[in-house]
Enzyme design. Structure first.
Site, PDB file in Angstrom:
ATOM      1  CB  CYS A 204      32.166  95.751  59.046  1.00 47.50           C
ATOM      2  SG  CYS A 204      33.859  94.754  59.255  1.00 47.50           S
ATOM      3  CB  CYS A 217      36.729  92.241  56.774  1.00 48.56           C
ATOM      4  SG  CYS A 217      35.664  92.403  57.985  1.00 48.56           S
ATOM      5  CB  CYS A 220      32.255  93.422  56.181  1.00 52.99           C
ATOM      6  SG  CYS A 220      33.273  93.772  55.725  1.00 52.99           S
ATOM      7  CG  ASP A 338      49.568 114.247  70.032  1.00 51.31           C
ATOM      8  OD1 ASP A 338      50.930 114.124  70.636  1.00 51.31           O
ATOM      9  OD2 ASP A 338      48.457 113.756  70.097  1.00 51.31           O
TER      10      ASP A 338
END
EC number: 6.3.5.13
Length: 412
Positions: A204, A217, A220, A338
């Protein structure tokens, strides 16, 4: 099913033969093992060859950002207790390399296959695996593999409806979210040293709470599942609560975690933890990683670290100061071009070590070490670094292509 060695079609046989010939030419030309070019030629002649070669095997796929080559090797060793194994042990982990590996295993019962994260769903579709081991996801080659949550979402979609048994790391929220679309999951508490890619909920977007080893979490309710296998110190705890000693020649906590997942995979195929773990002891090095070599009359230990999570685990392996450390970083295609990830690595852990820096991107690394307040010396070659280093065994840490360069230089 294993043992059903249905003969290959004439087209498939031709593809295998042509692939082996191309690989042999590549080896003769000194261009490596030839497994990738061999696989490409074979797949060009028969695009369905991977599926055909996998048909008679019990296939186990292994994918992760870090540790997949080692875990593949440990699982292969463990399963040899139960029958012949074919594996892409040298780490050629995209469809061409996997096809090449399986082409050499017509008598095998098991196919233990390392798969690049980006190709997992496609390879799973082609090979109909019996089991899939998922270890971790963290930032790596962002220019190629995209960010971690996107990768986890591809896995989640690709694994939905799979009949494979998923053996997954309960301590990595991204792995748990990816694996949760599957009906049949075995959770392993393998640990997660690097947490910087899992502070927001993949489900979420809420902020993850991390009390102790747990995580959840608050927004959620997505949370760490209860594991049935766990790494506890130097032991594997199995679903019955029995503790089995891990005795490895490979160093560090990360490899004990790899062994724990490997034991869980082996158990799914009827190999008891004690037998599986005893067999893993025979693995001394994996494609040159952890090898100790003599070069210019000095002992060098070769360590591979490709991304921030890998460097963090590697720092925990090295001998304490004042052991000299040589670091080499490239940014070629296979590494990801990178180098911004260097800023995510906590190099202050190397304080007190004499440090020597080389590789294509040695100046990028030098700037990072300067900002970290470390003393170091930039060198033009491995020879110069070894010549300059104070006495004692030298720890050599390199990312992917830099590691291959170093192996060639020391004749490993």
């Amino acid at each position: 099913m294993a043992g059903n060695t249905e003969p290959l079609s004439p087209r498939a046989k031709l593809a295998v033969t042509a692939g082996k010939a191309a690989a042999a030419v590549s080896r003769a030309a000194g261009r490596g093992s030839g497994s990738v070019i061999g696989g490409r030629v074979a797949l060009k002649l028969d695009p369905d060859l991977l599926a055909r070669l996998a048909r008679h095997l019990d296939v186990i796929l292994v994918s992760a950002t870090n540790g997949k080559t080692t875990t593949t090797r440990l699982i292969a060793e463990a399963l040899r207790a139960s029958g012949p194994v074919v594996s892409n042990a040298l780490g050629a982990n995209m469809p061409a390399g996997i096809t090449s590996a399986l082409a050499g295993g017509s008598d095998a019962k098991y196919g233990v296959i390392e798969v690049d994260e980006k190709y997992l769903s496609g390879v799973a579709r082609d090979t109909t695996p019996k089991a899939i081991a998922l270890l971790n996801l963290s930032r790596d080659q962002l220019d190629r593999a995209a960010e971690t949550r996107m990768l986890a979402e591809h896995w989640r979609e690709g694994l939905a409806g799979s009949k494979a048994l998923i053996i997954a790391n309960a301590d990595d929220p991204l792995i748990v979210w990816a694996a949760s679309s599957s009906a049949n999951v075995v959770w392993v508490a393998a640990g997660q040293e690097w947490k910087d890619d899992a502070w927001s909920c993949p489900s979420c977007g809420g902020v993850m709470q991390r009390p102790g080893e747990d995580w959840f979490c608050a927004e959620c309710g997505f949370r760490r599942p209860t594991p049935s296998w766990a790494l506890s110190g130097d032991h594997v705890l199995d679903p019955h609560g029995s503790a089995w000693p891990i005795k490895l020649q490979l160093p560090g906590r990360a490899n004990r975690a790899n062994a724990t997942t490997s034991a869980a995979v082996a158990a799914a195929f009827g190999v008891p933890p004690q037998v599986a773990l005893e067999r893993m002891f025979s693995v001394q090095a994996v494609a040159g990683r952890y090898d100790v070599v003599t070069f210019m009359e000095r002992e060098l230990r070769l360590l591979l670290a490709k991304n921030p999570a890998g460097w963090l685990e590697t720092f925990s392996l090295i001998d304490p100061p004042p052991t000299p450390v040589i670091m080499s970083v490239n940014a070629r295609g296979a590494d990801g071009t990178d180098t911004s990830w260097l800023w995510d690595v906590d190099y202050t852990r190397l304080a007190g070590h004499p440090i020597f820096v080389l590789g294509d991107r040695k100046l990028d690394l030098a700037v990072r070490l300067e900002v970290a307040g470390l003393d170091f010396q930039v060198c033009e070659s491995l020879d110069e670094a070894v010549r300059t280093a104070p006495p004692g065994r030298i720890e050599v840490i390199a990312n992917y292509t830099a590691f291959q360069d170093l192996r060639r230089r020391v004749g490993n």
